[in-house]
Write a protein that holds these residues in place. Structure first.
Motif, PDB file in Angstrom:
ATOM      1  N   HIS A  29       0.846  -1.213   0.000  1.00  0.00           N
ATOM      2  CA  HIS A  29       0.000   0.000   0.000  1.00  0.00           C
ATOM      3  C   HIS A  29       0.868   1.246   0.000  1.00  0.00           C
ATOM      4  N   ARG A  30       1.822   1.243   0.941  1.00  0.00           N
ATOM      5  CA  ARG A  30       2.650   2.449   1.116  1.00  0.00           C
ATOM      6  C   ARG A  30       3.516   2.719  -0.104  1.00  0.00           C
ATOM      7  N   SER A  31       4.049   1.659  -0.720  1.00  0.00           N
ATOM      8  CA  SER A  31       4.951   1.902  -1.845  1.00  0.00           C
ATOM      9  C   SER A  31       4.192   2.562  -2.997  1.00  0.00           C
ATOM     10  N   LYS A 125     -13.244   8.190  12.417  1.00  0.00           N
ATOM     11  CA  LYS A 125     -13.029   9.404  13.218  1.00  0.00           C
ATOM     12  C   LYS A 125     -11.615   9.465  13.766  1.00  0.00           C
ATOM     13  N   ARG A 126     -11.020   8.300  14.006  1.00  0.00           N
ATOM     14  CA  ARG A 126      -9.648   8.262  14.524  1.00  0.00           C
ATOM     15  C   ARG A 126      -8.676   9.010  13.608  1.00  0.00           C
ATOM     16  N   VAL A 127      -9.009   9.124  12.307  1.00  0.00           N
ATOM     17  CA  VAL A 127      -8.172   9.973  11.436  1.00  0.00           C
ATOM     18  C   VAL A 127      -8.877  11.281  11.072  1.00  0.00           C
ATOM     19  N   ALA A 166      -2.512   2.849  19.748  1.00  0.00           N
ATOM     20  CA  ALA A 166      -1.295   2.473  19.021  1.00  0.00           C
ATOM     21  C   ALA A 166      -1.737   1.975  17.653  1.00  0.00           C
ATOM     22  N   SER A 167      -1.859   2.886  16.709  1.00  0.00           N
ATOM     23  CA  SER A 167      -2.336   2.505  15.379  1.00  0.00           C
ATOM     24  C   SER A 167      -1.412   3.063  14.305  1.00  0.00           C
ATOM     25  N   ALA A 168      -0.857   2.157  13.510  1.00  0.00           N
ATOM     26  CA  ALA A 168       0.032   2.592  12.427  1.00  0.00           C
ATOM     27  C   ALA A 168      -0.749   3.341  11.360  1.00  0.00           C
ATOM     28  N   GLN A 169      -2.037   3.037  11.250  1.00  0.00           N
ATOM     29  CA  GLN A 169      -2.828   3.726  10.226  1.00  0.00           C
ATOM     30  C   GLN A 169      -3.024   5.188  10.613  1.00  0.00           C
ATOM     31  N   VAL A 170      -3.346   5.421  11.899  1.00  0.00           N
ATOM     32  CA  VAL A 170      -3.528   6.807  12.353  1.00  0.00           C
ATOM     33  C   VAL A 170      -2.181   7.541  12.271  1.00  0.00           C
ATOM     34  N   SER A 193       3.682   1.288  17.147  1.00  0.00           N
ATOM     35  CA  SER A 193       2.954   0.486  16.157  1.00  0.00           C
ATOM     36  C   SER A 193       3.880   0.274  14.960  1.00  0.00           C
ATOM     37  N   ARG A 194       3.455  -0.521  13.988  1.00  0.00           N
ATOM     38  CA  ARG A 194       4.363  -0.846  12.875  1.00  0.00           C
ATOM     39  C   ARG A 194       4.899   0.452  12.256  1.00  0.00           C
ATOM     40  N   ASP A 195       6.162   0.408  11.832  1.00  0.00           N
ATOM     41  CA  ASP A 195       6.849   1.661  11.473  1.00  0.00           C
ATOM     42  C   ASP A 195       7.312   1.706  10.015  1.00  0.00           C
ATOM     43  N   LEU A 312       0.937  -7.832  17.130  1.00  0.00           N
ATOM     44  CA  LEU A 312       0.427  -9.133  16.656  1.00  0.00           C
ATOM     45  C   LEU A 312      -1.079  -9.132  16.449  1.00  0.00           C
ATOM     46  N   ILE A 313      -1.633  -7.911  16.344  1.00  0.00           N
ATOM     47  CA  ILE A 313      -3.097  -7.806  16.258  1.00  0.00           C
ATOM     48  C   ILE A 313      -3.663  -8.597  15.063  1.00  0.00           C
ATOM     49  N   ASP A 314      -2.953  -8.559  13.922  1.00  0.00           N
ATOM     50  CA  ASP A 314      -3.486  -9.225  12.724  1.00  0.00           C
ATOM     51  C   ASP A 314      -3.350 -10.748  12.798  1.00  0.00           C
ATOM     52  N   VAL A 340     -12.702  -3.716  15.835  1.00  0.00           N
ATOM     53  CA  VAL A 340     -12.934  -2.818  14.688  1.00  0.00           C
ATOM     54  C   VAL A 340     -12.056  -3.184  13.486  1.00  0.00           C
ATOM     55  N   LYS A 341     -11.730  -4.457  13.370  1.00  0.00           N
ATOM     56  CA  LYS A 341     -10.984  -4.930  12.189  1.00  0.00           C
ATOM     57  C   LYS A 341     -11.985  -5.294  11.078  1.00  0.00           C
ATOM     58  N   GLU A 342     -11.547  -6.085  10.106  1.00  0.00           N
ATOM     59  CA  GLU A 342     -12.403  -6.415   8.966  1.00  0.00           C
ATOM     60  C   GLU A 342     -13.716  -7.054   9.434  1.00  0.00           C
TER      61      GLU A 342
HETATM   62  C1  S3P Z   1      -1.874  -1.637   9.233  1.00  0.00           C
HETATM   63  C2  S3P Z   1      -2.010  -1.324  10.552  1.00  0.00           C
HETATM   64  C3  S3P Z   1      -2.812  -2.111  11.505  1.00  0.00           C
HETATM   65  C4  S3P Z   1      -3.131  -3.488  10.935  1.00  0.00           C
HETATM   66  C5  S3P Z   1      -3.577  -3.424   9.513  1.00  0.00           C
HETATM   67  C6  S3P Z   1      -2.497  -2.829   8.635  1.00  0.00           C
HETATM   68  C7  S3P Z   1      -1.053  -0.748   8.381  1.00  0.00           C
HETATM   69  O1  S3P Z   1      -4.024  -1.432  11.757  1.00  0.00           O
HETATM   70  O2  S3P Z   1      -4.111  -4.103  11.735  1.00  0.00           O
HETATM   71  O3  S3P Z   1      -3.881  -4.719   9.029  1.00  0.00           O
HETATM   72  O4  S3P Z   1      -0.667  -1.157   7.272  1.00  0.00           O
HETATM   73  O5  S3P Z   1      -0.775   0.371   8.819  1.00  0.00           O
HETATM   74  P1  S3P Z   1      -4.113  -0.267  12.885  1.00  0.00           P
HETATM   75  O6  S3P Z   1      -3.180   0.780  12.488  1.00  0.00           O
HETATM   76  O7  S3P Z   1      -5.530   0.169  12.856  1.00  0.00           O
HETATM   77  O8  S3P Z   1      -3.742  -0.914  14.160  1.00  0.00           O
END
Ligand code: S3P
Length: 427
Positions: A29-31, A125-127, A166-170, A193-195, A312-314, A340-342
């Motif tokens: 997605h990011r690339s 709303k988180r974003v 802790a959300s990488a998406q936000v 969160s993932r970086d 490890l949420i996913d 609040v996942k899929e």
């Molecule tokens: C993702 C972040 C995570 C993850 C999602 C992918 C990303 O969501 O659950 O599958 O690519 O930034 P959150 O940021 O909502 O935790």
């Protein structure tokens, strides 16, 4: 049309060398998106060709990028973000929708982001709230919480934002917005969160400083360097086959070319704590550490998971299958985000485990799973790819019918091809 898969149980251990695990979804997605911020041509190898990321690629095209795709390498050239002719469809992807909110909040023009029936029910709303607070014009159903979302790009004020989740998406949405704010910005999160966003943007020349849980971002002066990347395998997809080896006596799986980013391999660490033998062999390092993971069966014992949940949420749905095969009662706590996942993954995991005769208790922020003997059942995926794939792996123990398997196309189109190397699957 609802397609069903029947997975047959196996009676013997297996060995599997996997070099075709789906490429990483987050990085794919990011690339595609970040190429819109670069001057010149970005080159992406091993892009994930699944519904979620192909939707993102289409949106990048709709935003004016020129895309050349020979089926192997994708080249993206952009002349800055252009106002699209039509609405932008993120499909099932929360990552797509939330990151595009941050990216488009300052772009010139009007943009409408929509998605499928599941995405239109997920909280935005988180974003949208923090972006509105810095001057963005965003709106949507339910006071800006639900898609379709409309965005009118505008000028953004510098910010110091402290996120409660802790959300990488936000975090990524806010970092993308910060790149065009009117001064230095900082973003703080409660847990790392993932970086990938920070690593990739820094690699492209953005001025980002990460100090523990705080990221400082300088606005861009011009365009970034193009991205030249080979997307590693997705540890979240690889994890299904790690669980397959972990629950099948006499088995071993080698997964090749996967990212070892510490924010992504926590589920492998959890499996190790449960007793599975796991070794890591580092092979490469560009944007991300990349290597091979070998997973070898050993008897499983219960585990309590309450820390580093976003790491490890996913993988928690797949981990519940290992928990169901372990000795003792496992506990998952502090995992409210699963709701609040899929799908609402607390209730979809618990309901489906109960269908398989496994004792479980549901809490607001998690569940318990008492190891037992998985029984064959008809599994409802609730349109959630990770639920479908987790219980398909559970089928190796006892046989399983999984209903509504189309959703697997969002992240791992060749999942059943790999599973068929271990067992018989009828679709
Ligand atoms: C993702 C972040 C995570 C993850 C999602 C992918 C990303 O969501 O659950 O599958 O690519 O930034 P959150 O940021 O909502 O935790």
């Amino acid at each position: 049309m609802i397609s069903t898969a029947t997975v047959y149980s196996i009676t013997q251990g297996f060995t599997l060398r996997c070099d075709s695990i789906a490429p990483d979804k987050s990085i794919s997605h990011r690339s595609a998106m970040f190429s819109l911020l670069a001057k010149g041509e970005s080159v992406i190898e091993n892009f994930l060709r699944a519904e979620d990321t192909m939707n993102t690629l289409q949106i990048v095209k709709d935003l004016g990028a020129e895309i050349e795709d020979d089926g192997h390498i994708i080249k993206i050239r952009s002349n800055g973000i252009q106002e699209p002719f039509d609405i932008l469809d993120c499909g099932n992807s929360g990552t797509g929708m939330r990151l595009f909110c941050g990216l488009l909040a300052s772009a010139k023009g009007h943009f409408i982001l929509t998605g499928d029936e599941y995405l239109k029910r997920r909280p935005m709303k988180r974003v949208t709230t923090p972006l509105k607070d810095i001057g963005a014009f965003l709106d949507g159903r339910s006071e800006g919480d639900l898609a379709p979302l409309s965005i009118r790009g505008g000028s953004l004020k510098a910010f110091n934002y402290k996120s409660k989740i802790a959300s990488a998406q936000v975090k990524s949405a806010m970092i993308l917005a910060a790149l065009s704010a009117d001064g230095e910005c900082s973003y703080e999160e409660p847990e790392l969160s993932r970086d990938h966003t920070e690593r990739m943007l820094k690699g492209m020349g953005a001025k980002l400083e990460v100090d523990g849980l705080v990221t400082k971002i300088q606005p861009l002066k011009g365009l970034l360097e193009p991205l030249i990347i080979r997307v590693p395998s997705d540890p979240s997809s690889a994890f299904f086959f790690a669980v397959a080896a972990a629950i099948t006596p006499g088995s071993q799986v080698v997964i090749e070319g996967v990212t070892f980013n510490e924010t992504r391999i926590e589920a492998f660490k959890a499996l190790e704590k449960m007793g599975t033998l796991i070794s890591y062999e580092l092979k490469d390092e560009k944007y991300e550490p990349i290597g091979n993971i070998t997973v070898t069966y050993a008897p499983l014992k219960a585990i309590t998971i309450e820390d580093n949940i976003s790491w490890l949420i996913d993988e928690l749905p797949a981990l519940c299958i290992a928990m169901a095969c372990a000795e003792g009662t496992s506990v998952v706590k502090n995992a409210h985000e699963l709701r609040v996942k899929e799908s609402d993954r607390i209730s979809t995991v618990v309901d489906n485990l109960k269908n398989c005769d496994i004792k479980t208790t549901e809490y607001e922020d998690g569940y318990t799973v008492t190891g037992g003997t998985l029984q064959p059942a008809l599994i409802n995926s609730f349109g959630d790819h990770r639920i479908a794939m987790s219980f398909a792996i559970g089928g190796l123990k006892c046989g399983m019918k999984i209903e509504d398997i189309e959703c697997i196309q969002t992240s791992f189109p060749n999942f059943f091809d790999i599973l068929k190397e271990i067992t018989k699957v009828q679709i």
